[in-house]
Design a protein around this motif. Structure first.
Motif, PDB file in Angstrom:
ATOM      1  N   LEU A   1       0.796  -1.226   0.000  1.00  0.00           N
ATOM      2  CA  LEU A   1       0.000   0.000   0.000  1.00  0.00           C
ATOM      3  C   LEU A   1       0.827   1.275   0.000  1.00  0.00           C
ATOM      4  O   LEU A   1       0.318   2.355   0.285  1.00  0.00           O
ATOM      5  CB  LEU A   1      -0.981   0.041   1.198  1.00  0.00           C
ATOM      6  CG  LEU A   1      -1.978  -1.118   1.290  1.00  0.00           C
ATOM      7  CD1 LEU A   1      -2.861  -0.944   2.520  1.00  0.00           C
ATOM      8  CD2 LEU A   1      -2.809  -1.210   0.042  1.00  0.00           C
ATOM      9  N   SER A   2       2.141   1.179  -0.298  1.00  0.00           N
ATOM     10  CA  SER A   2       2.980   2.364  -0.430  1.00  0.00           C
ATOM     11  C   SER A   2       3.016   2.778  -1.891  1.00  0.00           C
ATOM     12  O   SER A   2       2.652   1.980  -2.779  1.00  0.00           O
ATOM     13  CB  SER A   2       4.393   2.071   0.089  1.00  0.00           C
ATOM     14  OG  SER A   2       4.953   0.993  -0.658  1.00  0.00           O
ATOM     15  N   PRO A   3       3.397   4.012  -2.192  1.00  0.00           N
ATOM     16  CA  PRO A   3       3.428   4.455  -3.594  1.00  0.00           C
ATOM     17  C   PRO A   3       4.224   3.486  -4.453  1.00  0.00           C
ATOM     18  O   PRO A   3       5.259   2.967  -4.031  1.00  0.00           O
ATOM     19  CB  PRO A   3       4.078   5.835  -3.528  1.00  0.00           C
ATOM     20  CG  PRO A   3       3.772   6.319  -2.154  1.00  0.00           C
ATOM     21  CD  PRO A   3       3.815   5.108  -1.279  1.00  0.00           C
ATOM     22  N   ILE A   4       3.712   3.263  -5.646  1.00  0.00           N
ATOM     23  CA  ILE A   4       4.336   2.267  -6.525  1.00  0.00           C
ATOM     24  C   ILE A   4       5.683   2.759  -7.035  1.00  0.00           C
ATOM     25  O   ILE A   4       6.593   1.963  -7.316  1.00  0.00           O
ATOM     26  CB  ILE A   4       3.404   1.920  -7.697  1.00  0.00           C
ATOM     27  CG1 ILE A   4       3.827   0.599  -8.340  1.00  0.00           C
ATOM     28  CG2 ILE A   4       3.341   3.037  -8.720  1.00  0.00           C
ATOM     29  CD1 ILE A   4       3.546  -0.602  -7.505  1.00  0.00           C
ATOM     30  N   LEU A   5       5.828   4.086  -7.182  1.00  0.00           N
ATOM     31  CA  LEU A   5       7.097   4.654  -7.634  1.00  0.00           C
ATOM     32  C   LEU A   5       7.840   5.237  -6.429  1.00  0.00           C
ATOM     33  O   LEU A   5       7.217   5.833  -5.536  1.00  0.00           O
ATOM     34  CB  LEU A   5       6.841   5.748  -8.673  1.00  0.00           C
ATOM     35  CG  LEU A   5       6.149   5.307  -9.969  1.00  0.00           C
ATOM     36  CD1 LEU A   5       5.916   6.520 -10.887  1.00  0.00           C
ATOM     37  CD2 LEU A   5       6.991   4.263 -10.695  1.00  0.00           C
ATOM     38  N   PRO A   6       9.174   5.076  -6.364  1.00  0.00           N
ATOM     39  CA  PRO A   6       9.943   5.640  -5.234  1.00  0.00           C
ATOM     40  C   PRO A   6       9.971   7.159  -5.301  1.00  0.00           C
ATOM     41  O   PRO A   6       9.857   7.754  -6.375  1.00  0.00           O
ATOM     42  CB  PRO A   6      11.329   5.031  -5.434  1.00  0.00           C
ATOM     43  CG  PRO A   6      11.414   4.767  -6.905  1.00  0.00           C
ATOM     44  CD  PRO A   6      10.041   4.386  -7.331  1.00  0.00           C
ATOM     45  N   SER A   7      10.101   7.765  -4.164  1.00  0.00           N
ATOM     46  CA  SER A   7      10.147   9.226  -4.117  1.00  0.00           C
ATOM     47  C   SER A   7      11.440   9.740  -4.745  1.00  0.00           C
ATOM     48  O   SER A   7      11.468  10.830  -5.322  1.00  0.00           O
ATOM     49  CB  SER A   7      10.018   9.707  -2.670  1.00  0.00           C
ATOM     50  OG  SER A   7      11.031   9.123  -1.878  1.00  0.00           O
ATOM     51  N   ASP A   8      12.491   8.934  -4.639  1.00  0.00           N
ATOM     52  CA  ASP A   8      13.780   9.303  -5.251  1.00  0.00           C
ATOM     53  C   ASP A   8      13.894   8.558  -6.569  1.00  0.00           C
ATOM     54  O   ASP A   8      14.122   7.337  -6.602  1.00  0.00           O
ATOM     55  CB  ASP A   8      14.920   8.929  -4.311  1.00  0.00           C
ATOM     56  CG  ASP A   8      16.273   9.452  -4.830  1.00  0.00           C
ATOM     57  OD1 ASP A   8      16.278  10.044  -5.949  1.00  0.00           O
ATOM     58  OD2 ASP A   8      17.270   9.267  -4.130  1.00  0.00           O
ATOM     59  N   ALA A   9      13.690   9.267  -7.656  1.00  0.00           N
ATOM     60  CA  ALA A   9      13.677   8.622  -8.969  1.00  0.00           C
ATOM     61  C   ALA A   9      15.040   8.094  -9.368  1.00  0.00           C
ATOM     62  O   ALA A   9      15.146   7.259 -10.299  1.00  0.00           O
ATOM     63  CB  ALA A   9      13.191   9.634 -10.019  1.00  0.00           C
ATOM     64  N   SER A  10      16.106   8.495  -8.647  1.00  0.00           N
ATOM     65  CA  SER A  10      17.453   8.022  -9.012  1.00  0.00           C
ATOM     66  C   SER A  10      17.718   6.607  -8.508  1.00  0.00           C
ATOM     67  O   SER A  10      18.624   5.914  -8.967  1.00  0.00           O
ATOM     68  CB  SER A  10      18.509   8.994  -8.462  1.00  0.00           C
ATOM     69  OG  SER A  10      18.462   9.033  -7.038  1.00  0.00           O
ATOM     70  N   LYS A  11      16.923   6.161  -7.553  1.00  0.00           N
ATOM     71  CA  LYS A  11      17.115   4.822  -6.997  1.00  0.00           C
ATOM     72  C   LYS A  11      16.531   3.778  -7.948  1.00  0.00           C
ATOM     73  O   LYS A  11      15.520   4.013  -8.597  1.00  0.00           O
ATOM     74  CB  LYS A  11      16.441   4.713  -5.636  1.00  0.00           C
ATOM     75  CG  LYS A  11      17.109   5.535  -4.558  1.00  0.00           C
ATOM     76  CD  LYS A  11      16.407   5.306  -3.225  1.00  0.00           C
ATOM     77  CE  LYS A  11      17.090   6.114  -2.116  1.00  0.00           C
ATOM     78  NZ  LYS A  11      16.420   5.889  -0.806  1.00  0.00           N
ATOM     79  N   PRO A  12      17.146   2.580  -7.979  1.00  0.00           N
ATOM     80  CA  PRO A  12      16.592   1.505  -8.834  1.00  0.00           C
ATOM     81  C   PRO A  12      15.279   0.973  -8.246  1.00  0.00           C
ATOM     82  O   PRO A  12      15.086   0.967  -7.032  1.00  0.00           O
ATOM     83  CB  PRO A  12      17.696   0.444  -8.817  1.00  0.00           C
ATOM     84  CG  PRO A  12      18.449   0.683  -7.547  1.00  0.00           C
ATOM     85  CD  PRO A  12      18.403   2.178  -7.291  1.00  0.00           C
ATOM     86  N   PHE A  13      14.359   0.513  -9.100  1.00  0.00           N
ATOM     87  CA  PHE A  13      13.086  -0.073  -8.624  1.00  0.00           C
ATOM     88  C   PHE A  13      12.576  -1.067  -9.687  1.00  0.00           C
ATOM     89  O   PHE A  13      13.000  -1.033 -10.847  1.00  0.00           O
ATOM     90  CB  PHE A  13      12.030   1.005  -8.367  1.00  0.00           C
ATOM     91  CG  PHE A  13      11.592   1.718  -9.606  1.00  0.00           C
ATOM     92  CD1 PHE A  13      10.488   1.254 -10.350  1.00  0.00           C
ATOM     93  CD2 PHE A  13      12.277   2.844 -10.058  1.00  0.00           C
ATOM     94  CE1 PHE A  13      10.097   1.924 -11.486  1.00  0.00           C
ATOM     95  CE2 PHE A  13      11.875   3.502 -11.194  1.00  0.00           C
ATOM     96  CZ  PHE A  13      10.774   3.058 -11.921  1.00  0.00           C
ATOM     97  N   SER A  14      11.702  -1.937  -9.238  1.00  0.00           N
ATOM     98  CA  SER A  14      11.104  -2.947 -10.143  1.00  0.00           C
ATOM     99  C   SER A  14       9.613  -3.074  -9.805  1.00  0.00           C
ATOM    100  O   SER A  14       9.255  -3.294  -8.633  1.00  0.00           O
ATOM    101  CB  SER A  14      11.811  -4.296  -9.970  1.00  0.00           C
ATOM    102  OG  SER A  14      11.215  -5.257 -10.836  1.00  0.00           O
TER     103      SER A  14
END
Length: 559
Positions: free
Chosen positions: A500-513
């Motif tokens: 239930l947390s935002p799907i995109l990270p607040s720091d766009a520079s960090k890697p995510f999947s």
């Protein structure tokens, strides 16, 4: 001694080439027999339009003739109509005459000549609104026995004469002309005369001639004006008068017809039924049925129309209607049985069996679940294979088809009918195998050809349907594939359905999947359970739990 002629005064109008005599008057002069031409002199007085004809013994004064003189002359010649017209034209200038006096003289002149209708007609114009003169003239017409002549021209509004005048005229007609009397009652407003007196006189005349339709109709009109609608209604019903329904509606006489329903139905059943059904709040259905108890044919007409309007309002009478339809209207019995949901089937079956109504009995047996007996009745009573086949088709029961085949197997015409019609419902082989060897069947070849044609048609239809199904499936598959290949918008407002947390990270520079399913549910890659080795496909946990059909992952977003 020779006598001289009477002197003459001639007026001559000069014309371009001749003269025209305007007037020529012989003059009455004293002693003209002794006068000669030189004894007469014409003198003119200036300032006055007067001429003097002077003789030895007399003076004659000549002056211009005015409209009064002209009217005098017309009256002297009995030209009353012209005199009246002249007086009307010159009414501002005449001094000796009155238009009214000339008019009265004209009326008297016409009466003396026997032109009573013309005299009465002239009264309208000449008498105008003078009630005294009108009454005087009416009495004068009465004295000479011509009240009928003036009756058509009597004033009915502005002015109104004394009631006695109108009553006198009505009495005159009542004694000798019923039709004329009826016409006056219809034309004259009822407030011109004393209605009670006239009613009594008409009633007295009816005692001598009780069946006189003209007097009865007129009496009904008098009662209507007097607001005695009940009495008027009785007469109209007796006469079967067309205005009876209009009278009932206009004056809301439904309380007066409660005991006259049979009379109304006898007069015009269609209009009566429509009126009763339109006003059932004033006369209940129960009351109407009760009144018609001794006239079942009329009772049927009423209940049939009620059923046509509403299948449920008269449900308490549906059992009664079975007998009524059977007795008076059999063609509508079967439609009634089909449409009624309140009809007792056992009672209906009993009545139809008693009267040997085969079609109705067949329907009732099938409706009661006894289809085999119904089919047997069609075959044995109606001996109609087409109706039997139609019945079996409607019921769509394998056992019925079996009974039909068994009954028809020893009847060649029935076998022909079955071969022609059962191809699409029952395998024809079942029937063909049971046909006895050597039995002659009419038109067998044609029937077999039809079976083959029907079979080929079924094959073609199935193939056509298959092609359509395959084409539609392929089209829908391509559409689904195109839809699934489309991108899905993911932004900071979307959340992971697991944590239930935002799907995109607040720091766009960090890697995510991120994993997005076709059902539009989104998860962080690390929030999804690890897929098993036996089924590497991954499904949406939410949709799988709700049994909506698993949505496989359509997009992985990594950075």
């Amino acid at each position: 001694m020779e006598c001289c002629a009477r002197p003459r005064l001639d007026i001559i109008q000069p014309l371009p080439e001749s003269c025209e005599e305007i007037s020529s008057d012989a003059l009455t002069v004293r002693g003209f027999q002794e006068n000669e031409c030189r004894d007469y002199h014409l003198e003119h007085s200036e300032g006055e339009s007067l001429f003097y004809i002077i003789s030895p013994r007399d003076i004659v004064v000549a002056k211009e003739r005015d409209q009064d003189d002209h009217i005098d002359w017309l009256l002297e010649k009995k030209k009353y109509e012209e005199a009246l017209m002249a007086a009307e034209i010159s009414q501002k200038t005449i001094k000796k005459h009155r238009i009214l006096d000339i008019g009265l003289a004209y009326i008297n002149h016409l009466v003396e000549k026997g032109e009573y209708d013309l005299a009465a007609r002239k009264c309208q114009k000449i008498l105008g609104k003078n009630t005294e003169l009108w009454e005087f003239e009416v009495y004068k017409f009465k004295e000479i026995g011509q009240l009928k002549a003036i009756s058509r021209y009597l004033p009915r509004r502005d002015p109104i004469l004394k009631p006695l005048i109108y009553e006198m005229v009505l009495h005159e007609f009542l004694e000798s002309d019923y039709e004329g009397f009826a016409m006056l009652i219809k034309e004259w407003p009822g407030d011109l005369y004393n209605n009670t007196i006239i009613v009594q006189v008409v009633v007295d005349h009816l005692k001598k001639d009780p069946q006189n339709r003209t007097l009865l109709r007129t009496l009904a009109e008098l009662y209507t004006y007097d607001q005695r609608y009940g009495k008027a209604l009785e007469i109209y019903l007796t006469l079967r008068h067309k205005d009876v329904f209009q009278l009932i509606h206009k004056h809301n006489l439904f309380s007066s017809i409660r005991d006259k329903i049979v009379l109304l139905m006898d007069f015009d059943s269609e209009k009566a039924v429509d009126m009763l059904l339109d006003n059932e709040d004033k006369i209940s259905i129960h009351k109407v049925v009760e009144e018609l108890e001794n006239r079942p044919e009329l009772q049927h007409v009423y209940l049939h129309k009620l059923f046509k309007r509403d299948h449920h309002k008269g449900q308490r009478y549906h059992e009664k209607q079975i007998s009524l339809y059977a007795e008076y209207d059999r063609p509508n019995l079967l439609p009634f049985l089909r449409d009624s949901t309140h009809c007792p089937l056992e009672k209906a079956l009993e009545i139809c069996q008693q009267r040997n109504f085969v079609e109705e009995t067949v329907y009732l047996l099938s409706r009661m679940g006894n289809s085999r007996s119904a089919l047997k009745m069609i075959m044995e009573e109606l001996y109609d294979v087409d109706k039997a086949i139609e019945f079996a088709k409607e019921q769509d029961d394998g056992e019925l088809w079996e009974d039909l085949i068994l009954y028809s197997i020893d009847k060649p015409p029935f076998i022909t009918g079955l071969l022609n019609n059962i191809g699409t419902h029952v395998d024809p082989i079942l029937l063909i195998h049971r046909i006895k060897e050597g039995m002659e069947i009419p038109n067998l070849r044609d029937s077999l050809v039809k079976i083959l044609q029907d079979y080929n048609l079924q094959i073609l239809l199935r193939e056509g349907c298959k092609k359509i199904l395959v084409a539609d499936s392929l089209s829908l598959l391509k559409k689904m594939h195109r839809t699934q290949m489309k991108g899905v918008r993911v932004d900071e407002e979307n959340i992971c359905e697991s944590c239930l947390s935002p799907i995109l990270p607040s720091d766009a520079s960090k890697p995510f999947s991120v994993t997005v399913f076709h059902c539009r549910h989104m998860f962080h890659k690390e929030c999804l359970p690890v897929p098993s080795t036996m089924s590497p496909l991954q499904f949406c946990n939410i949709c799988s739990a709700k049994h909506r059909g698993p949505g496989s992952a359509i997009l992985e977003m990594k950075k």
